[in-house]
Design a protein around this motif. Structure first.
Motif, mmCIF file in Angstrom:
data_model
loop_
_atom_site.group_PDB
_atom_site.id
_atom_site.type_symbol
_atom_site.label_atom_id
_atom_site.label_comp_id
_atom_site.label_asym_id
_atom_site.label_seq_id
_atom_site.Cartn_x
_atom_site.Cartn_y
_atom_site.Cartn_z
ATOM 1 N N PRO A 1 72.142 44.670 8.172
ATOM 2 C CA PRO A 1 71.511 45.965 7.927
ATOM 3 C C PRO A 1 69.981 45.913 7.910
ATOM 4 N N VAL A 2 69.393 44.871 7.349
ATOM 5 C CA VAL A 2 67.933 44.775 7.327
ATOM 6 C C VAL A 2 67.411 44.538 8.735
ATOM 7 N N GLY A 3 68.107 43.721 9.515
ATOM 8 C CA GLY A 3 67.713 43.498 10.901
ATOM 9 C C GLY A 3 67.789 44.771 11.720
ATOM 10 N N LEU A 4 68.828 45.577 11.491
ATOM 11 C CA LEU A 4 68.964 46.848 12.197
ATOM 12 C C LEU A 4 67.843 47.805 11.804
ATOM 13 N N HIS A 5 67.542 47.852 10.504
ATOM 14 C CA HIS A 5 66.440 48.700 10.039
ATOM 15 C C HIS A 5 65.122 48.239 10.661
ATOM 16 N N THR A 6 64.891 46.935 10.682
ATOM 17 C CA THR A 6 63.653 46.392 11.238
ATOM 18 C C THR A 6 63.514 46.773 12.706
ATOM 19 N N ALA A 7 64.594 46.692 13.454
ATOM 20 C CA ALA A 7 64.567 47.079 14.867
ATOM 21 C C ALA A 7 64.155 48.538 15.017
ATOM 22 N N ALA B 1 48.341 38.603 22.792
ATOM 23 C CA ALA B 1 46.915 38.413 22.517
ATOM 24 C C ALA B 1 46.688 37.832 21.123
ATOM 25 N N LEU B 2 47.615 38.100 20.207
ATOM 26 C CA LEU B 2 47.516 37.560 18.845
ATOM 27 C C LEU B 2 48.014 36.116 18.762
ATOM 28 N N GLY B 3 48.487 35.587 19.881
ATOM 29 C CA GLY B 3 48.946 34.198 19.892
ATOM 30 C C GLY B 3 50.450 34.034 19.800
ATOM 31 N N ARG B 4 51.184 35.127 19.816
ATOM 32 C CA ARG B 4 52.645 35.069 19.802
ATOM 33 C C ARG B 4 53.146 35.639 21.122
ATOM 34 N N PRO B 5 53.301 34.785 22.157
ATOM 35 C CA PRO B 5 53.741 35.297 23.457
ATOM 36 C C PRO B 5 55.047 36.081 23.346
ATOM 37 N N MET B 6 55.030 37.276 23.929
ATOM 38 C CA MET B 6 56.224 38.125 23.875
ATOM 39 C C MET B 6 56.298 38.935 25.160
ATOM 40 N N ALA B 7 57.422 38.880 25.801
ATOM 41 C CA ALA B 7 57.657 39.695 26.990
ATOM 42 C C ALA B 7 58.171 41.059 26.547
ATOM 43 N N ASN B 8 57.916 42.080 27.356
ATOM 44 C CA ASN B 8 58.406 43.400 26.985
ATOM 45 C C ASN B 8 59.936 43.430 26.934
ATOM 46 N N THR B 9 60.589 42.584 27.715
ATOM 47 C CA THR B 9 62.058 42.543 27.660
ATOM 48 C C THR B 9 62.534 42.002 26.307
ATOM 49 N N ALA B 10 61.811 41.048 25.745
ATOM 50 C CA ALA B 10 62.160 40.539 24.415
ATOM 51 C C ALA B 10 61.973 41.635 23.368
ATOM 52 N N LEU B 11 60.887 42.394 23.491
ATOM 53 C CA LEU B 11 60.649 43.499 22.560
ATOM 54 C C LEU B 11 61.735 44.564 22.706
ATOM 55 N N SER B 12 62.093 44.887 23.938
ATOM 56 C CA SER B 12 63.151 45.865 24.174
ATOM 57 C C SER B 12 64.460 45.428 23.529
ATOM 58 N N ARG B 13 64.813 44.169 23.708
ATOM 59 C CA ARG B 13 66.052 43.645 23.115
ATOM 60 C C ARG B 13 65.970 43.642 21.587
ATOM 61 N N THR B 14 64.785 43.380 21.042
ATOM 62 C CA THR B 14 64.606 43.406 19.586
ATOM 63 C C THR B 14 64.775 44.825 19.062
ATOM 64 N N GLU B 15 64.135 45.794 19.718
ATOM 65 C CA GLU B 15 64.234 47.189 19.276
ATOM 66 C C GLU B 15 65.661 47.718 19.356
ATOM 67 N N ARG B 16 66.440 47.194 20.255
ATOM 68 C CA ARG B 16 67.824 47.653 20.403
ATOM 69 C C ARG B 16 68.819 46.769 19.655
ATOM 70 N N ALA B 17 68.291 45.890 18.815
ATOM 71 C CA ALA B 17 69.101 44.995 17.978
ATOM 72 C C ALA B 17 70.039 44.135 18.828
ATOM 73 N N ARG B 18 69.548 43.719 19.984
ATOM 74 C CA ARG B 18 70.286 42.784 20.837
ATOM 75 C C ARG B 18 69.694 41.379 20.707
ATOM 76 N N ARG B 19 68.551 41.299 20.025
ATOM 77 C CA ARG B 19 67.850 40.031 19.811
ATOM 78 C C ARG B 19 67.330 40.033 18.382
ATOM 79 N N ARG B 20 67.529 38.911 17.698
ATOM 80 C CA ARG B 20 67.054 38.800 16.319
ATOM 81 C C ARG B 20 65.537 38.712 16.303
ATOM 82 N N CYS B 21 64.932 39.292 15.298
ATOM 83 C CA CYS B 21 63.486 39.253 15.122
ATOM 84 C C CYS B 21 63.178 38.134 14.126
#
Length: 93
Positions: free
Chosen positions: A10-16, A39-59
Motif C-alpha cells: 500500500p505505501v508503494g502504491l501510494h508513493t507511485a 542531473a542530480l546524479g541518479r540516472p533514470m530513464a523515462n521508462t523506469a519512471l513510467s513503470r514506477t508511476e504505474r507500480a510496475r517497478r519498485r521505487c
C-alpha cells in the motif's frame, strides 16, 4: 524453482501515485523529471519512471530521494498520504 517478485504494498502504491501527482502539478513530463533525477546524479530513464508511476517497478530509497529532490519536496512527502482534494480543487489534475 522461480521466485515470485515481492508485490508492491500500500505505501508503494501510494508513493507511485504521489510521484505522478506531483509531477503533473509541477507541469513536468516523465522525460523532464527523469532528466532532473539524472542531473542530480541518479540516472533514470523515462521508462523506469513510467513503470514506477504505474507500480510496475519498485521505487528504491535512492530513487525516492532523487525524485523528491527533483520535485522539490521532502522524501516523506512521497510516503505520506496526500491531502484530500475535492473535484473542484484539482485545477486540471
Amino acid at each position: 524453482m522461480a521466485t515470485r517478485p515481492i508485490e508492491i504494498g500500500p505505501v508503494g502504491l501510494h508513493t507511485a501515485r504521489a510521484i505522478e501527482y506531483l509531477r503533473l502539478v509541477r507541469g513536468l513530463t516523465q522525460h523532464q523529471l527523469a532528466a532532473h533525477c539524472t542531473a542530480l546524479g541518479r540516472p533514470m530513464a523515462n521508462t523506469a519512471l513510467s513503470r514506477t508511476e504505474r507500480a510496475r517497478r519498485r521505487c528504491d530509497v535512492d530513487d525516492l530521494v532523487a525524485l523528491a529532490t527533483a520535485l522539490g519536496v521532502p522524501p516523506a512527502t512521497l510516503l505520506l498520504p496526500l491531502p484530500s482534494v475535492s473535484g473542484d480543487d484539482r485545477r486540471g489534475c
